[in-house]
Motif scaffolding. Structure first.
Motif, PDB file in Angstrom:
ATOM      1  N   GLU A 154     -36.892  26.346   8.894  1.00 57.50           N
ATOM      2  CA  GLU A 154     -36.837  27.529   8.050  1.00 57.50           C
ATOM      3  C   GLU A 154     -38.150  27.754   7.320  1.00 57.50           C
ATOM      4  OE1 GLU A 154     -33.416  27.337   5.505  1.00 57.50           O
ATOM      5  OE2 GLU A 154     -32.178  26.848   7.237  1.00 57.50           O
ATOM      6  N   LYS A 155     -38.880  26.671   7.170  1.00 55.98           N
ATOM      7  CA  LYS A 155     -40.113  26.823   6.402  1.00 55.98           C
ATOM      8  C   LYS A 155     -41.357  26.704   7.263  1.00 55.98           C
ATOM      9  CE  LYS A 155     -37.652  24.739   2.655  1.00 55.98           C
ATOM     10  NZ  LYS A 155     -37.173  23.384   2.411  1.00 55.98           N
ATOM     11  N   ASP A 156     -41.332  25.745   8.198  1.00 56.04           N
ATOM     12  CA  ASP A 156     -42.580  25.428   8.868  1.00 56.04           C
ATOM     13  C   ASP A 156     -42.605  25.981  10.273  1.00 56.04           C
ATOM     14  OD1 ASP A 156     -43.396  23.953   6.647  1.00 56.04           O
ATOM     15  OD2 ASP A 156     -42.025  22.379   7.280  1.00 56.04           O
ATOM     16  N   ARG A 193     -39.189  32.841  14.009  1.00 56.25           N
ATOM     17  CA  ARG A 193     -38.099  33.761  13.664  1.00 56.25           C
ATOM     18  C   ARG A 193     -38.213  33.997  12.177  1.00 56.25           C
ATOM     19  NH1 ARG A 193     -32.605  31.231  15.861  1.00 56.25           N
ATOM     20  NH2 ARG A 193     -33.744  29.328  15.486  1.00 56.25           N
ATOM     21  N   ASN A 194     -38.502  35.193  11.786  1.00 56.94           N
ATOM     22  CA  ASN A 194     -38.568  35.432  10.349  1.00 56.94           C
ATOM     23  C   ASN A 194     -38.190  36.860  10.004  1.00 56.94           C
ATOM     24  OD1 ASN A 194     -40.785  37.084  10.763  1.00 56.94           O
ATOM     25  ND2 ASN A 194     -42.246  35.437  10.423  1.00 56.94           N
ATOM     26  N   THR A 211     -34.171  30.397  10.169  1.00 54.25           N
ATOM     27  CA  THR A 211     -34.984  31.597  10.095  1.00 54.25           C
ATOM     28  C   THR A 211     -35.722  31.580   8.774  1.00 54.25           C
ATOM     29  OG1 THR A 211     -33.331  32.786  11.350  1.00 54.25           O
ATOM     30  CG2 THR A 211     -34.920  34.102  10.148  1.00 54.25           C
ATOM     31  N   GLN A 212     -36.963  31.968   8.856  1.00 56.84           N
ATOM     32  CA  GLN A 212     -37.736  31.993   7.638  1.00 56.84           C
ATOM     33  C   GLN A 212     -37.530  33.337   6.948  1.00 56.84           C
ATOM     34  OE1 GLN A 212     -41.883  31.524   8.393  1.00 56.84           O
ATOM     35  NE2 GLN A 212     -42.299  30.753   6.336  1.00 56.84           N
ATOM     36  N   LEU A 242     -32.400  41.172  12.285  1.00 50.15           N
ATOM     37  CA  LEU A 242     -32.873  40.102  13.162  1.00 50.15           C
ATOM     38  C   LEU A 242     -32.256  40.246  14.556  1.00 50.15           C
ATOM     39  CD1 LEU A 242     -34.659  37.593  12.657  1.00 50.15           C
ATOM     40  CD2 LEU A 242     -32.584  36.281  12.392  1.00 50.15           C
ATOM     41  N   LYS A 243     -31.002  40.616  14.570  1.00 48.40           N
ATOM     42  CA  LYS A 243     -30.318  40.817  15.838  1.00 48.40           C
ATOM     43  C   LYS A 243     -30.997  41.938  16.622  1.00 48.40           C
ATOM     44  CE  LYS A 243     -25.360  40.335  16.656  1.00 48.40           C
ATOM     45  NZ  LYS A 243     -24.096  40.824  16.101  1.00 48.40           N
ATOM     46  N   ASP A 244     -31.307  42.998  15.906  1.00 51.46           N
ATOM     47  CA  ASP A 244     -31.972  44.132  16.549  1.00 51.46           C
ATOM     48  C   ASP A 244     -33.361  43.768  17.040  1.00 51.46           C
ATOM     49  OD1 ASP A 244     -29.796  45.591  16.054  1.00 51.46           O
ATOM     50  OD2 ASP A 244     -30.768  47.148  14.879  1.00 51.46           O
TER      51      ASP A 244
END
Lengths: 1105, 496
Positions: free
Chosen positions: A87-89, A349-350, A363-364, A509-511
């Motif tokens: 989530e972070k890196d 993924r952010n 996810t970030q 995010l899905k889109d």
């Protein structure tokens, strides 16, 4: 207290009628509290013998093994994950350039993804090639020294010595400050257009110092302003120049570089730029074009670099009832998914979010409190992650321009630098026009050095669908429904809590993820890459330009090899038409015997090869006499009357191109069959498809009168040959397969179209028909010139031939099992049909063809019509949707009228420009026009407005059903499907609005005999006294309806919960494309109504005593 | 000459006993039904199902958390103490933590209405799939609350029954894929149990005292039966049904058994009293149709015989024994959970024994038509019973034949219908979630089961629950008697 530990559920207010399915709660959310506290009165009566608090169900396994294995591994994982949290890196940057990279020793080899014209060191023209190395480093290579040029035929008296003088003359005519003409040389070339007797003629090659001057020089020459010493004959039409082609393509053709292929700068030939870099690529270098090596994209070089693909989506907070406008409405979230080509999972993924947002798994989340800050952070992300390809859904027309406009409105500094160079990204209106795809207004945004792939454009281009919303495209290709949040809902979610914003972020995010999945599923990247490689044009041309440039690129490459020059013909779009393909008049009917289909493989390409039809072989009467050519030996006359020389004299260029394409395809198919790696497989499949498409497009471009190089002689001769071949096939087959020749039946050709012939051999045996088909294909093939080949591919059995280009049948390639049901030209995808038509037609065809149950199909049609007339068809099947594209149509149209009426009712919720309007046809006053009778489906549901079932029967179902049944049953019997017993029972909903309803008084009627219940005793009851004995039956009937609806209700709403991926959140989806959207709305209302009916029995004397 | 007395020794015919048999008196029933599952007459359907899950989670979560704290407060793994996390989405990678939420099991085999709609199938048809779980491991278990959901993985999950809708707490850590590695899990366990006679008073012990204490008559009993399946077409077990009637009326067998039967104070019919209607529905299941198809409603399709037979059966019993009638899947009641009482309109004969309709706070009638599930106090015991659909639906989630285990699991989850509304149709409750077991029953039965089964489970606070699987009579010809003092269960088989 439990209430303290759980957050309050958010309640959504009412915003628009598009979400009228989301109900305003009857009471507030606070009613949920206080909660019942468990009354703690442990039973004392029953003895408690168990003190074991571990109540495992069923008893758990022993813990020791678990502890030693799982827990140890897990504690290891925990400490690892502490360091490396996904989530972070997430590493955004590209891998660094290898430390030992040395331009003197290492060559610079990369996959060139984009090429553009540019300058270097001030004003020196150069070609910029962007690309990625095998290690994932980004490269910009400036290629210098390549001069653009044109050809003009040299006059008879022109000698090599005249060149310098002519150059000086040209310079003086141009009258510019600096030098424009680089040099003039006399070379021997041949005109591609028309057979030249294989003699090369002198041509002047005029090169210019800077490609931007080429057109000036060309027009000057063509106008006759450069007629040195009057050496050219000018008959007033101007002087023909040759080889008019864009500088960049010229460069690619001359260096044999094709799009998306690998190029190499050998060690020591290039200079790495440091201080004078023009881009943010990791390696930037310059070199001369002479040293550049282009690798043909075969074998090892058909690989792909680890391209970075960014898929993104933005959400905007629109105001009530207005589609978001960049001037006013904030961008609130940008979701990004970055994948490396060749890897299955994205490595970034952010979501960039405005305001605090709760975290999402793996996810970030990057939260910002200021929109401008968020936008510039996103731009920094873009630069850091440095994508090679940017994809998304409708990004070209929405996301890109919106982001740019919004940044401008907020005055975000330097936001528009999305490219790899120091060029600002600007979005421009463009108009795309192509004979194949029609006209389309689009916007284009430049992202120099990065490719773009808008999946919407791509799907629109390559696939015929009912609807092109992301939702329906996904359900079509990926087989899943997607939650659709109406844009008015977005603002509300955004203004809620961190959780509701998280929900929005998930949606966003899905889109962002779906375009990536679509791209993978459709192998778009591979297919387009291969198309670029096969035709040689840059990747970006494929989506932005039409067919022609691909063909020209191939033609120029071939012409260069053979020293041919291509005239710069003025394109004049003439209305001249030539005769198209032939169609053997169909013998309409329903065939319950196998129908063999014989296809010409790549008909037009093979005709052009077989008869040597080409620009270079076209010959005029005059020239035949001049060279004294013999008919049928040196030249042929096509059925159309045009003449072409035979291979003996000259092999046509087109034939060579086609030969190469088709043999390359054969090769690719062979490799495809042997390949096991899915990524390589996708590449190879993309290649064979690209080769097939290019081969087939050659014919079309010779016939495009407004194109660059039309040659109607070729096009019309090709179709003429096609027509004779179809006729010939028919004759041969019908002459050979006869009873007289010892066959069991006389064969009959029942239909033929363009490149296929349907033969009824008469046998009822599938295997027999296949054998005969095979035999016939070989037999007829032997009568034609190679490579024309008739292939036996499939048998239709049974086969329903409705009309020209309209048929359906079961498709068999082996006698054991049919492959599929094949339909052509039958209304299944047309969008102005309602879903009912599609499903009924599909089912009817299935029943006729697969189940062979014609009476069943008739029965089914009758019961469907009966259901329709009795109002039992689900409304979602009757909804017709149309996009509201502009406000003032000249003719009145149903959906436009409706949009206006809805605006009057509630301006906030009415569909706006660009929205899709969904409507159903309702009963109107007598004589009212169709467009006046369209109505909003939700309004219809709420007010019980009666549906105009007659409209659906007459205007939607009648024609296609008639077409299917007429060949089977004959006209009169087919018509009887639409009239008869089943159309007698009709029920019409009693509307609650409009007309006389204000004055109507409601009286309950008996559920048995419909007699009004007026007596005091029975007024609130269910049945009249006569029907009292039937009370059990009637109760059961009403009850069954309730049960039925309860199950519907349950299934529909739980389905929506599953689809949205949460049970605890309310369903807010308002996807009108979803097949169950109206159904679930209707279920609510119907269920309430049915329950009301049911309670009448509680007051009925007959039911109680 | 052989006298009757001699024959009597042979165990054959007997001469009537000399002493006049005492007129047997059916023992009185102490009975108080609860209205837990009664729905309002005017039902609203504007709300969605999210509320049910929200209510259920809010009600059960505190108990689950209590159990979790007790079990895990000192748990350490790799030197890390397990932390409590309030919401599912607060789970962080690399942290050992525990969290409570609702289970959702994603199963590709669950019937999908989208698929049915696109294939133009009849969407209200009963689900034809035998089970939802897939053998090839495509199912995935998730834990969710209103903040989000997380996928659960780990061997620990295999040790428990898990179905959509039950509330659990899990201990574990999020792995690199964003999944939760589960080490252990907990549920609420049995709710607090009320005392006997907490709602009703035992009937005043007047003249009956002697009788109940008399040695000949054991303790009181309740009879449980389900799956009578009166049919309009089949008479396969009509004899057994008649014998059952005679048995319950005390017309069969010898006086000693008769006096025992007189101790049965109540008959509970747990669903499926009417056989499944063959070929009942006309709608789009239309591959084969009768030739005389009518377009529109066809009154002749209704077969009144099954409910008439049931009506007669009950009306013959009712003079001597009170009946509690739960509806089941095939009975003329609404389809979704909780099923509402069968309407009196169906039983013109028996309905005379029901309580006054539309009257407030009426005493329960001699024939009490109740909901399914149903809760009440019988002989002071708290009884919770269902027609069996809740259990049948859970069985489709789990590849196991341990139905009693699943009944136990429901009690321990404190939820009598966890899979409602996901796969078990249910009313969209908004203010109250009645499937949550607020109080622990003493007896928990499920009707229409393939076979008889019973066991006692115990709770941490000494709660004891008698679980009973009531077999389908049509299949097994068995009924169940429950002793109201010892809660012992006996099974009676009617053999022809």
């Amino acid at each position: 207290m439990p209430s303290a530990t759980l957050p309050k559920q958010r309640v959504f207010g009412e915003a628009s009628s598009a979400r009228r399915n989301i109900v305003a709660r009857p009471s507030t959310a606070s009613k949920k509290r206080p909660l019942d506290e468990p009354t703690s009165s442990p039973a004392t009566r029953l003895k408690s013998s168990q003190n074991d608090t571990k109540n495992k169900l069923p008893s758990s396994q022993s813990k020791s093994a678990f502890e030693s294995d799982v827990l140890e591994r897990m504690s290891q994982d925990i400490s690892d994950l502490k360091e490396n949290n996904t989530e972070k890196d997430q590493a955004w940057e590209r891998p660094p350039v290898p430390a030992d990279f040395d331009p003197a020793k290492d060559s610079l080899c990369f996959q060139a993804i984009e090429t553009e014209e540019g300058t270097i060191a001030g004003a020196l023209p150069a070609i910029k090639m962007f690309g990625v190395t095998e290690h994932g480093n980004s490269v910009l290579l400036h290629v210098k020294d390549f001069k653009h040029y044109l050809y003009v035929a040299a006059p008879v008296a022109f000698t090599a010595e005249d060149c310098p003088n002519f150059r000086t003359f040209l310079e003086s005519q141009l009258a510019q400050q600096q030098q424009i003409i680089h040099h003039v040389v006399l070379t021997m070339r041949e005109n591609i257009y028309g057979f030249q007797g294989n003699i090369q003629n002198p041509y002047l090659k005029i090169s210019v110092t800077d490609p931007k001057h080429i057109n000036k020089v060309r027009t000057m020459i063509e106008r006759g302003d450069a007629n040195w010493k009057g050496m050219w004959k000018n008959d007033g039409t101007g002087i023909m120049t040759y080889d008019s082609i864009q500088y960049m393509l010229r460069f690619m053709v001359d260096c044999s570089i094709s799009g998306m292929s690998w190029v190499e700068a050998p060690a020591g030939t290039y200079r790495v730029m440091k201080g004078d870099k023009q881009s943010n690529c990791q390696i930037e270098a310059e070199m001369s074009y002479r040293d550049l090596i282009a690798h043909k994209p075969v074998g090892e070089w058909s690989k792909m670099a680890p391209l970075r693909i960014l898929s993104f989506d933005i959400e905007c907070a629109g105001r009530k009832g207005i589609f978001p406008e960049a001037q006013h409405d904030a961008v609130i979230q940008i979701a990004n998914i970055v994948t490396k080509y060749g890897e299955k999972k994205p490595f970034v993924r952010n979501v960039f979010c405005l305001d605090t947002t709760s975290p999402i798994v793996a996810t970030q989340i990057l939260s910002y409190d200021d929109e401008a800050k968020m936008l510039s952070a996103w731009r920094e992300f873009l630069e850091k992650v440095d994508p090679d390809i940017i994809i998304g859904y409708n990004i070209c027309n929405f996301d890109f321009p919106y982001l740019l406009d919004r940044a401008k409105a907020l005055k975000v500094k330097d936001f528009e630098y999305w490219s790899r160079t120091k060029v600002r990204s600007v979005s421009k209106e463009t108009n795309f026009s192509s004979k194949q795809m029609g006209n389309r207004d689009t916007k284009a945004t430049n992202t120099n050095g990065r490719l773009q792939l808008d999946l919407l454009q791509l799907v629109q281009r390559d696939h015929q669908l009912r609807s092109y919303t992301l939702n329906s495209v996904c359900s079509h290709f990926l087989g899943e429904q997607k939650e659709d949040v109406h844009y008015s809902m977005i603002t509300e979610l955004f203004e809620g809590t961190p959780e509701s914003r998280r929900r929005l972020a998930l949606y966003c995010l899905k889109d962002a993820y779906l375009p990536q999945r679509l791209m993978d599923k459709l192998s778009c990247l591979e297919n387009y890459t291969e198309m670029a490689r096969v035709t040689g044009v840059p990747f970006n041309f494929l989506l932005a330009r039409g067919q022609q440039v691909k063909f020209l690129s191939q033609l120029f490459r071939k012409a260069l090899e053979q020293k041919l020059v291509i005239p710069n013909m003025r394109s004049e779009s003439s209305e001249e038409q030539y005769e198209g393909a032939t169609v053997i008049e169909p013998t309409r009917g329903y065939y319950d015997v196998p129908i063999a289909t014989l296809d010409f493989a790549s008909l037009y390409p093979s005709i052009m090869q077989a008869h040597n039809l080409c620009y270079t072989t076209l010959i005029k009467k005059r020239d035949i006499e001049r060279w004294n050519l013999k008919k049928d030996e040196d030249y042929i006359v096509t059925p159309n009357g045009d003449m072409f020389v035979t291979v003996k004299k000259r092999k046509g260029l087109l034939a060579q191109i086609l030969e190469e394409l088709l043999s390359a395809r054969k090769q690719a198919k062979k490799e495809l069959a042997a390949e096991t790696d899915p990524f390589k497989k996708a590449v190879l499949n993309g290649r064979q498809l690209a080769l097939k498409i290019s081969a087939n497009s050659v014919y079309g471009l010779t016939g495009a009168t407004n194109g660059k190089l039309p040659c109607l002689e070729i096009a019309s001769s090709t179709t003429a040959f096609g027509r004779t071949m179809i006729e010939r096939t028919k004759q041969e087959v019908e002459a050979r397969y006869t009873i007289a020749n010892g066959y069991t039946h006389d064969a009959q050709v029942i239909y033929g179209d363009t490149d296929s012939v349907m033969v009824k051999f008469g046998t009822t045996e599938l295997a027999e028909a296949m054998k005969l088909g095979e035999d016939a294909a070989n037999f007829v093939s032997s009568k034609f010139i190679k490579p024309i080949k008739l292939e036996f591919e499939k048998v239709y059995f049974p086969y329903l031939l409705i009309n020209k280009k309209r048929y359906a049948g079961l498709y068999w390639t082996r006698p054991e099992k049919y492959d599929k049901m094949d339909t052509k030209g039958i209304e299944t995808v047309r969008r102005d049909n309602c879903l009912l038509v599609t499903t009924v037609l599909e089912k009817v065809l299935r029943m006729i063809l697969i189940d062979r149950d014609v009476p069943g199909a008739q029965e089914y049609v009758k019961s469907t019509i009966s259901d329709l007339l009795q109002n039992r068809i689900d409304m979602s099947k009757l909804v017709i949707t149309k996009a509201l594209t502009k406000d003032d149509y000249a003719a009145k149209q149903a959906h436009v009228e409706l949009a206006q009426r809805m605006k009057k009712r509630d301006a906030g919720s009415a569909p706006g420009l660009g929205d899709r309007v969904a409507y159903v046809m309702v009963k109107g006053a007598a004589g009212s026009k169709n467009f006046e009778r369209s109505e909003d489906p939700i309004y219809v549901l709420e007010h019980n407005v009666p549906i105009d079932t007659k409209y659906y029967l007459d205007n939607q179902l009648a024609k296609p059903l008639g077409r299917i049944f007429e060949p089977i049953l004959g006209e009169t019997k087919a018509q009887s499907l639409l009239h008869g017993d089943h159309t007698r029972a009709i029920s019409i909903a009693a509307p609650t609005v409009g007309g006389l309803m204000k004055f109507a008084k409601k009286t309950q009627t008996c559920m048995g005999c419909k007699k009004p219940l007026t007596g005091k005793e029975e007024a609130n009851g269910a049945v009249c006294s006569n029907d009292a004995p039937r009370i059990g039956e009637l109760y059961k009937k009403t009850l069954d309806k309730v049960s039925d609806l309860e199950i519907r209700f349950g299934r529909l709403w739980t389905q929506c919960q599953r689809c949205q991926g949460s049970m605890h959140c309310e369903v807010i989806c308002s996807s009108k494309d979803c097949p169950i959207f109206y159904m679930r709305m209707k279920a609510k209302k119907d269920l309430e109504d049915a329950n009301k009916e049911l309670t009448r029995f509680d007051f009925d004397q007959a039911a109680i005593w | 000459m052989v006298t009757l007395d001699e024959i009597a020794d042979l165990g054959l015919l007997q001469k009537p006993s000399d002493n006049e048999p005492e007129p047997l008196q059916r023992i009185e029933s102490n009975y108080k039904p609860l209205s837990t599952f009664i729905l309002p007459k005017q039902r609203q359907y504007q709300q969605q199902f999210a509320d049910i899950y929200f209510l259920r989670l809010t009600k059960i979560k505190p108990a689950v958390e209590e159990a979790a704290i007790a079990a895990w407060k000192n748990t350490k793994i790799g030197g890390e103490r397990a932390k409590k996390v309030e919401r599912v989405l607060d789970v962080r990678q690399g942290e050992l933590c525990w969290v409570a939420g609702t289970v959702y099991i994603d199963m590709p085999l669950k019937p999908s209405i989208l698929e049915d709609v696109s294939k133009d199938r009849w969407i209200s048809a009963p689900t034809s799939v035998g089970h939802y779980y897939s053998e090839d491991g495509q199912d995935s278990v998730m834990l969710e609350d209103d903040s989000g959901r997380i996928k659960l993985v780990g061997e620990a999950l295999k040790n428990y029954f898990l179905v959509t809708g039950c509330i659990i707490a899990i201990l574990g850590t999020e792995n690199a894929n964003g999944e939760m590695e589960v080490i252990d899990l907990k549920f609420a366990d049995l709710p607090p149990q009320p005392d006997r006679w907490s709602l009703s008073e035992p009937k005043p012990k007047d003249e009956d005292v002697e009788m109940t204490n008399s040695p000949s008559s054991g303790s009181k009993k309740i009879a449980l039966v389900s799956g009578l399946e009166f049919s309009g077409t089949s008479t396969a077990y009509a004899t057994e049904l008649n014998l059952l009637l005679e048995y319950l009326l005390g017309e069969a067998l010898d006086p000693s058994v008769q006096s025992e039967l007189s101790q049965i104070s109540r008959l509970i019919i747990a669903g499926n009293s009417i056989a499944k209607q063959e070929d009942a529905h006309h709608a789009s299941d239309n591959t084969k149709k009768p030739h005389t198809k009518k377009y529109g409603y066809d009154a002749s399709a209704y077969n009144p015989i099954p409910s008439q037979l049931l009506d007669t059966f009950m009306s013959e019993l009712l003079p001597t024994i009170p009946i509690t009638l739960l509806p089941g899947t095939n009975d003329p009641a609404n389809a979704s959970y909780p099923q509402q009482p069968i309407h009196g309109a169906m039983f013109p004969k028996s309905r005379a024994y029901t309580a006054l309709p539309n009257a407030e706070n009426a005493e329960p009638g001699w024939l009490d038509m109740v909901t399914n599930p149903w809760e009440g106090e019988v002989e002071g015991w708290r009884v919770l019973g269902t027609g069996g659909q809740n259990l049948d639906d859970i069985c489709k989630y789990v590849d196991s034949a341990d139905r009693l285990g699943m009944m136990e699991a429901m009690c321990r989850w404190r939820c009598s219908a966890p899979t409602a509304p996901d796969t078990l149709w249910a009313y969209p409750f908004q203010d109250d979630e009645p499937f949550v077991m607020k109080e622990c029953p003493h007896i928990y039965f499920a009707g229409s089961q393939p076979e008889f089964g019973t066991k006692i489970i115990e709770g941490p606070e000494g709660q004891n629950v008698r679980l009973i699987m009531v077999p389908s009579f049509a299949q097994t010809k068995e009924i169940v008697l429950v002793d109201t003092e010892t809660l012992d269960v006996t099974r009676v088989k009617i053999n022809v």
